[in-house]
Design a protein around this motif. Structure first.
Motif, PDB file in Angstrom:
ATOM      1  N   THR A  71      -4.298  -7.478  -1.757  1.00  0.00           N
ATOM      2  CA  THR A  71      -3.267  -6.452  -1.644  1.00  0.00           C
ATOM      3  C   THR A  71      -2.467  -6.407  -2.937  1.00  0.00           C
ATOM      4  N   CYS A  72      -2.121  -5.201  -3.370  1.00  0.00           N
ATOM      5  CA  CYS A  72      -1.427  -5.034  -4.649  1.00  0.00           C
ATOM      6  C   CYS A  72      -0.165  -4.193  -4.481  1.00  0.00           C
ATOM      7  N   LEU A  73       0.824  -4.495  -5.297  1.00  0.00           N
ATOM      8  CA  LEU A  73       2.044  -3.706  -5.381  1.00  0.00           C
ATOM      9  C   LEU A  73       2.200  -3.219  -6.816  1.00  0.00           C
ATOM     10  N   ILE A  92     -12.119  -1.107  -7.666  1.00  0.00           N
ATOM     11  CA  ILE A  92     -12.400  -2.532  -7.510  1.00  0.00           C
ATOM     12  C   ILE A  92     -12.506  -2.862  -6.029  1.00  0.00           C
ATOM     13  N   ASN A  93     -13.670  -3.308  -5.596  1.00  0.00           N
ATOM     14  CA  ASN A  93     -13.915  -3.565  -4.177  1.00  0.00           C
ATOM     15  C   ASN A  93     -13.035  -4.672  -3.606  1.00  0.00           C
ATOM     16  N   ASP A  94     -12.635  -5.619  -4.457  1.00  0.00           N
ATOM     17  CA  ASP A  94     -11.809  -6.735  -3.980  1.00  0.00           C
ATOM     18  C   ASP A  94     -10.408  -6.284  -3.572  1.00  0.00           C
ATOM     19  N   ILE A  95      -9.969  -5.140  -4.057  1.00  0.00           N
ATOM     20  CA  ILE A  95      -8.628  -4.642  -3.734  1.00  0.00           C
ATOM     21  C   ILE A  95      -8.730  -3.724  -2.517  1.00  0.00           C
ATOM     22  N   THR A  96      -8.084  -4.124  -1.445  1.00  0.00           N
ATOM     23  CA  THR A  96      -8.189  -3.390  -0.180  1.00  0.00           C
ATOM     24  C   THR A  96      -6.948  -2.578   0.159  1.00  0.00           C
ATOM     25  N   SER A  97      -5.823  -2.891  -0.472  1.00  0.00           N
ATOM     26  CA  SER A  97      -4.578  -2.195  -0.139  1.00  0.00           C
ATOM     27  C   SER A  97      -3.693  -2.092  -1.380  1.00  0.00           C
ATOM     28  N   VAL A  98      -3.111  -0.902  -1.588  1.00  0.00           N
ATOM     29  CA  VAL A  98      -2.233  -0.678  -2.738  1.00  0.00           C
ATOM     30  C   VAL A  98      -0.955   0.006  -2.265  1.00  0.00           C
ATOM     31  N   THR A  99       0.182  -0.559  -2.648  1.00  0.00           N
ATOM     32  CA  THR A  99       1.497   0.028  -2.370  1.00  0.00           C
ATOM     33  C   THR A  99       2.152   0.348  -3.705  1.00  0.00           C
ATOM     34  N   THR A 100       2.785   1.514  -3.816  1.00  0.00           N
ATOM     35  CA  THR A 100       3.450   1.885  -5.069  1.00  0.00           C
ATOM     36  C   THR A 100       4.923   2.178  -4.826  1.00  0.00           C
ATOM     37  N   THR A 101       5.724   1.906  -5.830  1.00  0.00           N
ATOM     38  CA  THR A 101       7.141   2.265  -5.788  1.00  0.00           C
ATOM     39  C   THR A 101       7.637   2.521  -7.209  1.00  0.00           C
ATOM     40  N   THR A 102       8.554   3.462  -7.346  1.00  0.00           N
ATOM     41  CA  THR A 102       9.154   3.745  -8.649  1.00  0.00           C
ATOM     42  C   THR A 102      10.525   3.102  -8.776  1.00  0.00           C
ATOM     43  N   SER A 103      10.943   2.353  -7.757  1.00  0.00           N
ATOM     44  CA  SER A 103      12.270   1.747  -7.728  1.00  0.00           C
ATOM     45  C   SER A 103      12.191   0.231  -7.770  1.00  0.00           C
ATOM     46  N   GLY A 104      12.924  -0.364  -8.695  1.00  0.00           N
ATOM     47  CA  GLY A 104      12.972  -1.812  -8.780  1.00  0.00           C
ATOM     48  C   GLY A 104      13.613  -2.440  -7.563  1.00  0.00           C
ATOM     49  N   PHE A 128      -7.730  -3.194 -18.129  1.00  0.00           N
ATOM     50  CA  PHE A 128      -7.154  -3.377 -16.801  1.00  0.00           C
ATOM     51  C   PHE A 128      -8.021  -4.330 -15.976  1.00  0.00           C
ATOM     52  N   PHE A 129      -9.331  -4.121 -16.024  1.00  0.00           N
ATOM     53  CA  PHE A 129     -10.242  -4.950 -15.238  1.00  0.00           C
ATOM     54  C   PHE A 129     -10.213  -6.403 -15.719  1.00  0.00           C
ATOM     55  N   LYS A 130     -10.090  -6.593 -17.022  1.00  0.00           N
ATOM     56  CA  LYS A 130      -9.990  -7.949 -17.570  1.00  0.00           C
ATOM     57  C   LYS A 130      -8.742  -8.652 -17.028  1.00  0.00           C
ATOM     58  N   ALA A 131      -7.626  -7.921 -16.966  1.00  0.00           N
ATOM     59  CA  ALA A 131      -6.383  -8.487 -16.423  1.00  0.00           C
ATOM     60  C   ALA A 131      -6.556  -8.832 -14.947  1.00  0.00           C
ATOM     61  N   PHE A 132      -7.231  -7.955 -14.215  1.00  0.00           N
ATOM     62  CA  PHE A 132      -7.473  -8.214 -12.801  1.00  0.00           C
ATOM     63  C   PHE A 132      -8.299  -9.486 -12.616  1.00  0.00           C
ATOM     64  N   GLN A 133      -9.317  -9.662 -13.429  1.00  0.00           N
ATOM     65  CA  GLN A 133     -10.164 -10.854 -13.331  1.00  0.00           C
ATOM     66  C   GLN A 133      -9.353 -12.128 -13.576  1.00  0.00           C
ATOM     67  N   LYS A 134      -8.418 -12.066 -14.523  1.00  0.00           N
ATOM     68  CA  LYS A 134      -7.555 -13.223 -14.781  1.00  0.00           C
ATOM     69  C   LYS A 134      -6.676 -13.507 -13.567  1.00  0.00           C
ATOM     70  N   ALA A 135      -6.153 -12.438 -12.961  1.00  0.00           N
ATOM     71  CA  ALA A 135      -5.311 -12.594 -11.775  1.00  0.00           C
ATOM     72  C   ALA A 135      -6.119 -13.176 -10.617  1.00  0.00           C
ATOM     73  N   LYS A 136      -7.332 -12.694 -10.440  1.00  0.00           N
ATOM     74  CA  LYS A 136      -8.201 -13.180  -9.361  1.00  0.00           C
ATOM     75  C   LYS A 136      -8.490 -14.664  -9.530  1.00  0.00           C
ATOM     76  N   SER A 137      -8.770 -15.084 -10.761  1.00  0.00           N
ATOM     77  CA  SER A 137      -9.028 -16.494 -11.042  1.00  0.00           C
ATOM     78  C   SER A 137      -7.788 -17.338 -10.770  1.00  0.00           C
ATOM     79  N   HIS A 138      -6.626 -16.812 -11.170  1.00  0.00           N
ATOM     80  CA  HIS A 138      -5.352 -17.509 -10.949  1.00  0.00           C
ATOM     81  C   HIS A 138      -5.104 -17.705  -9.457  1.00  0.00           C
TER      82      HIS A 138
END
Length: 226
Positions: free
Chosen positions: A2-4, A23-35, A106-116
């Motif tokens: 899940t991603c925000l 990316i198949n590993d990502i099943t849910s995405v939430t977006t917001t423009t407000s901190g 972007f995909f390279k960053a995702f792979q690093k996050a997945k490994s983390h």
């Protein structure tokens, strides 16, 4: 996973959401423009990866990093390249993407996050606690619940109990997301819950009280896991 996505530019939100859809590993995405809204979302839900803009109009990405858990997995997204070197002072940050963003980077960053995330999950699957004069390894998946007993914590497993000298609040920060505080004296394994009824959680033959202050968070996390 899940991603925000937190970015005050709707076009950037749309772009990142589009990249996530590839990316198949990502099943849910939430977006917001407000901190400020993002803080509420993070406090009430669980996200595997947070894509965070540095320059937000209401609160900066740096301020958000100071607030959220050090266990969070954050990919910074910003045109402020000066923050790149400072970003690694924060445990939450696994990578830094400078605008404009293309999918290969972007995909390279995702792979690093997945490994983390994978490494953290491996660490979180077990815990060493003191039992008398020895350290005992506990497989967290086998724990039904933890109970505070004065200055001790009782670790209740399927077939035994271990009493260890520690505070429940110190233990809570070390536990993975499938554990939830339901009472000032109890933390339960959500995967062991059989039913919830009349402000009580049933785990096999054990019945654990649910405080009103924790009920909303418990139900939100159960719905998220389902």
């Amino acid at each position: 996973m899940t991603c925000l996505i937190i970015d005050d530019d709707p076009l950037i939100c749309d772009l990142i959401e589009h990249f996530c859809s590839k990316i198949n590993d990502i099943t849910s995405v939430t977006t917001t423009t407000s901190g400020f809204e993002s803080i509420n979302l993070i406090n009430t839900s669980s996200f595997d990866i947070i894509f965070l803009d540095f320059n937000l109009p209401d609160i900066t990405g740096k301020d958000i990093l100071e607030i959220i858990s050090s266990n969070s997995c954050v990919i910074m997204i910003t045109s402020n390249k000066a923050f790149a070197s400072d970003s690694y002072n924060y445990d939450q940050i696994v990578d830094f993407l400078a605008k404009p963003i293309d999918f290969p980077r972007f995909f390279k960053a995702f792979q690093k996050a997945k490994s983390h995330i994978s490494k953290n999950q491996e660490k979180e699957s077990r815990l060493f606690i003191k039992d008398g004069n020895k350290l005992v390894k506990i497989e967290l998946e086998s724990v039904k619940y933890f109970k505070s007993e004065a200055n001790y914590v009782s670790v209740v497993l399927q077939d035994r109990k271990i009493l260890t000298l520690m505070a429940l609040k110190d233990l809570e920060v070390k536990l993975p997301d499938y554990f939830q505080r339901v009472h000032r004296s109890y933390i339960v394994n959500l995967n062991k819950i059989d039913s919830i009824n009349n402000n009580m959680v049933e785990l096999g033959e054990d019945y654990i009280p649910v405080s009103q202050s924790y009920e909303k968070e418990l139900l939100a996390k159960i719905n998220l896991l389902n």
